[in-house]
Design a protein around this motif. Structure first.
Motif, PDB file in Angstrom:
ATOM      1  N   ALA A 133       0.693  -1.181   0.219  1.00 29.03           N
ATOM      2  CA  ALA A 133       0.097  -0.145   0.256  1.00 29.03           C
ATOM      3  C   ALA A 133       0.830   1.499   0.013  1.00 29.03           C
ATOM      4  O   ALA A 133       0.332   1.813  -0.351  1.00 29.03           O
ATOM      5  CB  ALA A 133      -0.810  -0.158   1.102  1.00 29.03           C
ATOM      6  N   ALA A 134       1.823   1.070   0.693  1.00 31.21           N
ATOM      7  CA  ALA A 134       2.423   2.234   0.504  1.00 31.21           C
ATOM      8  C   ALA A 134       3.880   2.827  -0.604  1.00 31.21           C
ATOM      9  O   ALA A 134       4.200   4.314  -1.176  1.00 31.21           O
ATOM     10  CB  ALA A 134       4.017   2.211   2.121  1.00 31.21           C
ATOM     11  N   THR A 135       3.980   1.714  -0.991  1.00 34.49           N
ATOM     12  CA  THR A 135       5.095   1.336  -2.124  1.00 34.49           C
ATOM     13  C   THR A 135       4.433   3.056  -3.362  1.00 34.49           C
ATOM     14  O   THR A 135       4.775   3.624  -3.764  1.00 34.49           O
ATOM     15  CB  THR A 135       5.538  -0.222  -2.967  1.00 34.49           C
ATOM     16  OG1 THR A 135       5.877  -0.269  -1.990  1.00 34.49           O
ATOM     17  CG2 THR A 135       6.416   0.302  -4.625  1.00 34.49           C
ATOM     18  N   PRO A 136       2.852   2.876  -3.330  1.00 33.51           N
ATOM     19  CA  PRO A 136       2.497   3.540  -4.786  1.00 33.51           C
ATOM     20  C   PRO A 136       2.470   5.048  -4.231  1.00 33.51           C
ATOM     21  O   PRO A 136       3.026   6.009  -5.160  1.00 33.51           O
ATOM     22  CB  PRO A 136       0.950   3.434  -5.028  1.00 33.51           C
ATOM     23  CG  PRO A 136       1.298   2.090  -4.616  1.00 33.51           C
ATOM     24  CD  PRO A 136       1.602   1.576  -3.291  1.00 33.51           C
ATOM     25  N   ALA A 137       2.223   5.443  -2.594  1.00 35.13           N
ATOM     26  CA  ALA A 137       2.080   7.181  -2.166  1.00 35.13           C
ATOM     27  C   ALA A 137       4.040   7.339  -2.253  1.00 35.13           C
ATOM     28  O   ALA A 137       4.041   8.523  -2.726  1.00 35.13           O
ATOM     29  CB  ALA A 137       1.547   5.949  -0.682  1.00 35.13           C
ATOM     30  N   ILE A 138       4.866   6.236  -1.860  1.00 38.24           N
ATOM     31  CA  ILE A 138       5.989   6.747  -2.124  1.00 38.24           C
ATOM     32  C   ILE A 138       6.089   6.906  -3.586  1.00 38.24           C
ATOM     33  O   ILE A 138       7.560   8.338  -3.707  1.00 38.24           O
ATOM     34  CB  ILE A 138       6.915   6.072  -1.313  1.00 38.24           C
ATOM     35  CG1 ILE A 138       7.089   5.091   0.050  1.00 38.24           C
ATOM     36  CG2 ILE A 138       8.274   6.145  -1.800  1.00 38.24           C
ATOM     37  CD1 ILE A 138       8.160   4.178   0.678  1.00 38.24           C
ATOM     38  N   ALA A 139       5.976   6.146  -4.115  1.00 36.11           N
ATOM     39  CA  ALA A 139       6.724   6.162  -5.785  1.00 36.11           C
ATOM     40  C   ALA A 139       5.378   7.776  -6.370  1.00 36.11           C
ATOM     41  O   ALA A 139       6.473   9.004  -6.426  1.00 36.11           O
ATOM     42  CB  ALA A 139       6.186   5.563  -6.642  1.00 36.11           C
ATOM     43  N   GLN A 140       4.694   8.436  -5.617  1.00 43.65           N
ATOM     44  CA  GLN A 140       3.589   9.236  -5.801  1.00 43.65           C
ATOM     45  C   GLN A 140       4.692  10.931  -5.556  1.00 43.65           C
ATOM     46  O   GLN A 140       4.650  11.467  -6.063  1.00 43.65           O
ATOM     47  CB  GLN A 140       2.612   9.238  -5.297  1.00 43.65           C
ATOM     48  CG  GLN A 140       2.086  10.379  -6.292  1.00 43.65           C
ATOM     49  CD  GLN A 140       0.380   9.792  -5.613  1.00 43.65           C
ATOM     50  OE1 GLN A 140       0.092   9.087  -4.891  1.00 43.65           O
ATOM     51  NE2 GLN A 140      -0.656  11.560  -6.244  1.00 43.65           N
ATOM     52  N   GLU A 141       5.477  10.505  -4.224  1.00 42.91           N
ATOM     53  CA  GLU A 141       5.989  11.973  -3.467  1.00 42.91           C
ATOM     54  C   GLU A 141       7.100  11.847  -4.600  1.00 42.91           C
ATOM     55  O   GLU A 141       7.586  12.888  -4.396  1.00 42.91           O
ATOM     56  CB  GLU A 141       6.246  11.153  -2.761  1.00 42.91           C
ATOM     57  CG  GLU A 141       4.702  11.268  -1.373  1.00 42.91           C
ATOM     58  CD  GLU A 141       5.276  11.369   0.274  1.00 42.91           C
ATOM     59  OE1 GLU A 141       4.437  11.492   1.015  1.00 42.91           O
ATOM     60  OE2 GLU A 141       6.086  11.215   0.540  1.00 42.91           O
ATOM     61  N   GLU A 142       7.639  10.654  -4.982  1.00 47.72           N
ATOM     62  CA  GLU A 142       9.094  10.911  -5.851  1.00 47.72           C
ATOM     63  C   GLU A 142       8.945  11.264  -7.213  1.00 47.72           C
ATOM     64  O   GLU A 142       9.847  11.939  -7.868  1.00 47.72           O
ATOM     65  CB  GLU A 142      10.228   9.502  -5.575  1.00 47.72           C
ATOM     66  CG  GLU A 142      10.634   9.295  -4.319  1.00 47.72           C
ATOM     67  CD  GLU A 142      11.100   8.308  -4.268  1.00 47.72           C
ATOM     68  OE1 GLU A 142      10.935   7.002  -5.754  1.00 47.72           O
ATOM     69  OE2 GLU A 142      11.849   7.175  -3.456  1.00 47.72           O
ATOM     70  N   ALA A 143       7.723  10.985  -7.802  1.00 51.27           N
ATOM     71  CA  ALA A 143       7.216  11.574  -9.051  1.00 51.27           C
ATOM     72  C   ALA A 143       7.065  13.192  -8.681  1.00 51.27           C
ATOM     73  O   ALA A 143       7.479  13.674  -8.369  1.00 51.27           O
ATOM     74  CB  ALA A 143       6.144  11.019  -9.585  1.00 51.27           C
ATOM     75  N   PRO A 144       7.937  14.018 -10.134  1.00 50.98           N
ATOM     76  CA  PRO A 144       7.947  15.502 -10.780  1.00 50.98           C
ATOM     77  C   PRO A 144       6.703  16.078 -10.332  1.00 50.98           C
ATOM     78  O   PRO A 144       6.032  15.475 -10.535  1.00 50.98           O
ATOM     79  CB  PRO A 144       8.738  15.118 -12.541  1.00 50.98           C
ATOM     80  CG  PRO A 144       8.479  14.481 -12.048  1.00 50.98           C
ATOM     81  CD  PRO A 144       8.788  13.477 -11.264  1.00 50.98           C
ATOM     82  N   SER A 145       6.353  17.284  -9.888  1.00 48.73           N
ATOM     83  CA  SER A 145       5.337  17.993  -9.241  1.00 48.73           C
ATOM     84  C   SER A 145       4.739  18.274 -10.452  1.00 48.73           C
ATOM     85  O   SER A 145       5.714  19.027 -11.514  1.00 48.73           O
ATOM     86  CB  SER A 145       5.634  18.775  -8.639  1.00 48.73           C
ATOM     87  OG  SER A 145       4.562  19.678  -8.264  1.00 48.73           O
ATOM     88  N   GLU A 146       3.100  18.152 -10.691  1.00 54.24           N
ATOM     89  CA  GLU A 146       2.952  18.567 -12.045  1.00 54.24           C
ATOM     90  C   GLU A 146       2.946  19.942 -11.825  1.00 54.24           C
ATOM     91  O   GLU A 146       2.445  20.789 -12.718  1.00 54.24           O
ATOM     92  CB  GLU A 146       1.445  17.755 -12.193  1.00 54.24           C
ATOM     93  CG  GLU A 146       1.128  16.560 -12.987  1.00 54.24           C
ATOM     94  CD  GLU A 146      -0.341  15.912 -13.254  1.00 54.24           C
ATOM     95  OE1 GLU A 146      -0.855  17.299 -12.824  1.00 54.24           O
ATOM     96  OE2 GLU A 146       0.384  15.441 -14.207  1.00 54.24           O
ATOM     97  N   ILE A 147       2.595  20.791 -10.574  1.00 60.55           N
ATOM     98  CA  ILE A 147       2.645  22.034 -10.352  1.00 60.55           C
ATOM     99  C   ILE A 147       4.396  22.596 -10.341  1.00 60.55           C
ATOM    100  O   ILE A 147       5.218  22.638  -9.896  1.00 60.55           O
ATOM    101  CB  ILE A 147       1.675  22.790  -9.758  1.00 60.55           C
ATOM    102  CG1 ILE A 147       0.448  22.149  -9.237  1.00 60.55           C
ATOM    103  CG2 ILE A 147       1.967  23.927  -8.681  1.00 60.55           C
ATOM    104  CD1 ILE A 147      -0.450  22.322  -8.610  1.00 60.55           C
ATOM    105  N   THR A 148       4.610  24.360 -10.477  1.00 61.19           N
ATOM    106  CA  THR A 148       6.430  24.409 -10.566  1.00 61.19           C
ATOM    107  C   THR A 148       5.696  25.810 -10.271  1.00 61.19           C
ATOM    108  O   THR A 148       4.714  26.882 -10.708  1.00 61.19           O
ATOM    109  CB  THR A 148       6.909  24.853 -11.935  1.00 61.19           C
ATOM    110  OG1 THR A 148       6.636  23.460 -12.435  1.00 61.19           O
ATOM    111  CG2 THR A 148       8.221  25.999 -11.599  1.00 61.19           C
ATOM    112  N   VAL A 149       6.449  26.421  -8.781  1.00 66.26           N
ATOM    113  CA  VAL A 149       6.206  27.867  -9.178  1.00 66.26           C
ATOM    114  C   VAL A 149       7.614  28.527  -8.915  1.00 66.26           C
ATOM    115  O   VAL A 149       8.844  28.093  -8.258  1.00 66.26           O
ATOM    116  CB  VAL A 149       6.437  27.814  -6.944  1.00 66.26           C
ATOM    117  CG1 VAL A 149       5.694  29.390  -6.705  1.00 66.26           C
ATOM    118  CG2 VAL A 149       4.755  27.553  -7.105  1.00 66.26           C
TER     119      VAL A 149
END
Length: 283
Positions: A19-35
Motif C-alpha cells: 500500500a505504501a509503495t505507490p504513495a512513495i513513488a507518487q511523492e518521488e514523481a516530479p510535481s505537475e505544478i512549478t512555482v
C-alpha cells in the motif's frame, strides 16, 4: 501459534509495503505544478521606453505558478511615481494568466492576458491586454516575437487633448474609450564559456495620442518606437544587468503632454535615452 502469528505479521507487513509503495513513488514523481519568481531593484522602471517612476528607482517582483499542462497564472508589481497620477496610485500590480505549448519542433506558443491594476487609484485606471507570443532558439540565440492588443477601454481613452485641460480637470472627451496595439521582438543569448549574456528589444506602439482619464497614455504620442540593448552578468542566483533604453518620441512631438511627460526634478523627457542598471534574483 507462533508460526500463525509470524505469518500474520508478515502478511500485514507485505500489505503495508504494497500500500505504501505507490504513495512513495507518487511523492518521488516530479510535481505537475512549478512555482517560480523574481525580485529586483532597477534604477528606473521603463514601460515600453517610458519612465513610470519619474526616472527614479523601483523595487519589483513577481511570482508565477505553472502547470505541466501548459496553463499558468502569475502576478508582478512595481512602485510608481510621476507621469500623471496613475489615478492616485503609487503601485502597479499586474495579474497574468495564459497557456504555453510547443506548436512545432523548438517553437513555443504563449497565449494569455495581462490585467494592469493600480491599487488605490481611480476606477478608470485598470485595463486588460491579451497577448500572443512565439519563441524559439536559433543557434545560441533565443528569439521571441509578440503582439498585444488591448480592446477599447476607458483607461486607454483620450479624455484630455493636452496637459492644460488635464490640469483644469475638464475633460475634452469624458468617457472616451480607445484601444492599443503593441508588437515587439526580443533577442537574447549567452556568450560561450562566460557568465555574460546579451539582449535586445524593439517595440512599436499604436494607440491613444492624448492623455487618458488619469493624465497618462500607453501610447503617449499615438504611435512610436522603443528599443533596448543590454547585457546581464549571472552570479549564481543573482543577476547584474545594464540596458540602454530609448524611444523615437521627440520633445516637440510630446510638447502637448507637458508637464505630465517630464521629470519633476529637471523637466527632462521621461521617454529620452537612458542607461538602466538592475540587480535581480530568481527563485
Amino acid at each position: 501459534m507462533k508460526s500463525r502469528l509470524f505469518a500474520g505479521v508478515a502478511g500485514l507487513s507485505a500489505a503495508f509495503l504494497a500500500a505504501a509503495t505507490p504513495a512513495i513513488a507518487q511523492e518521488e514523481a516530479p510535481s505537475e505544478i512549478t512555482v517560480s519568481g523574481t525580485v529586483g531593484l532597477v534604477t528606473d522602471y521603463r514601460f515600453r521606453g517610458v519612465s513610470q517612476t519619474d526616472k527614479e528607482m523601483a523595487v519589483q517582483g513577481g511570482v508565477t505558478v505553472s502547470h505541466a499542462s501548459g496553463f499558468y497564472v502569475g502576478t508582478w508589481a512595481s512602485n510608481l511615481s510621476g507621469w500623471g497620477t496613475f489615478g492616485g496610485s503609487n503601485m502597479e500590480l499586474d495579474l497574468v494568466g495564459g497557456f504555453s505549448t510547443e506548436v512545432a519542433s523548438g517553437v513555443n506558443l504563449d497565449v494569455g492576458l495581462t490585467w494592469y491594476m493600480y491599487p488605490g487609484g481611480a476606477s478608470e485606471t485598470d485595463f486588460a491586454e491579451p497577448y500572443v507570443k512565439l519563441s524559439s532558439t536559433m543557434g545560441p540565440a533565443k528569439v521571441l516575437v509578440g503582439v498585444a492588443y488591448a480592446p477599447k477601454q476607458q483607461a486607454l481613452g483620450r479624455w484630455y487633448y493636452d496637459a492644460d485641460a488635464y490640469a483644469e480637470g475638464t475633460p475634452d472627451d469624458p468617457g472616451a474609450k480607445s484601444d492599443n496595439f503593441y508588437v515587439w521582438g526580443d533577442v537574447s543569448g549567452g556568450i560561450p564559456d562566460t557568465p555574460l549574456s546579451l539582449k535586445a528589444h524593439l517595440g512599436y506602439s499604436d494607440g491613444n495620442s492624448g492623455l487618458g482619464p488619469n493624465g497618462t497614455s500607453v501610447a503617449p504620442t499615438g504611435s512610436y518606437l522603443d528599443w533596448m540593448l543590454g547585457a546581464d552578468l549571472a552570479l549564481g542566483p543573482v543577476t547584474l544587468g545594464v540596458a540602454y533604453i530609448d524611444t523615437d518620441i521627440s520633445k516637440s512631438e510630446s510638447a502637448y503632454l507637458y508637464p505630465n511627460f517630464a521629470s519633476t526634478k529637471n523637466g527632462s523627457s521621461i521617454a529620452g535615452s537612458t542607461a538602466v542598471f538592475s540587480l535581480s534574483a530568481a527563485f
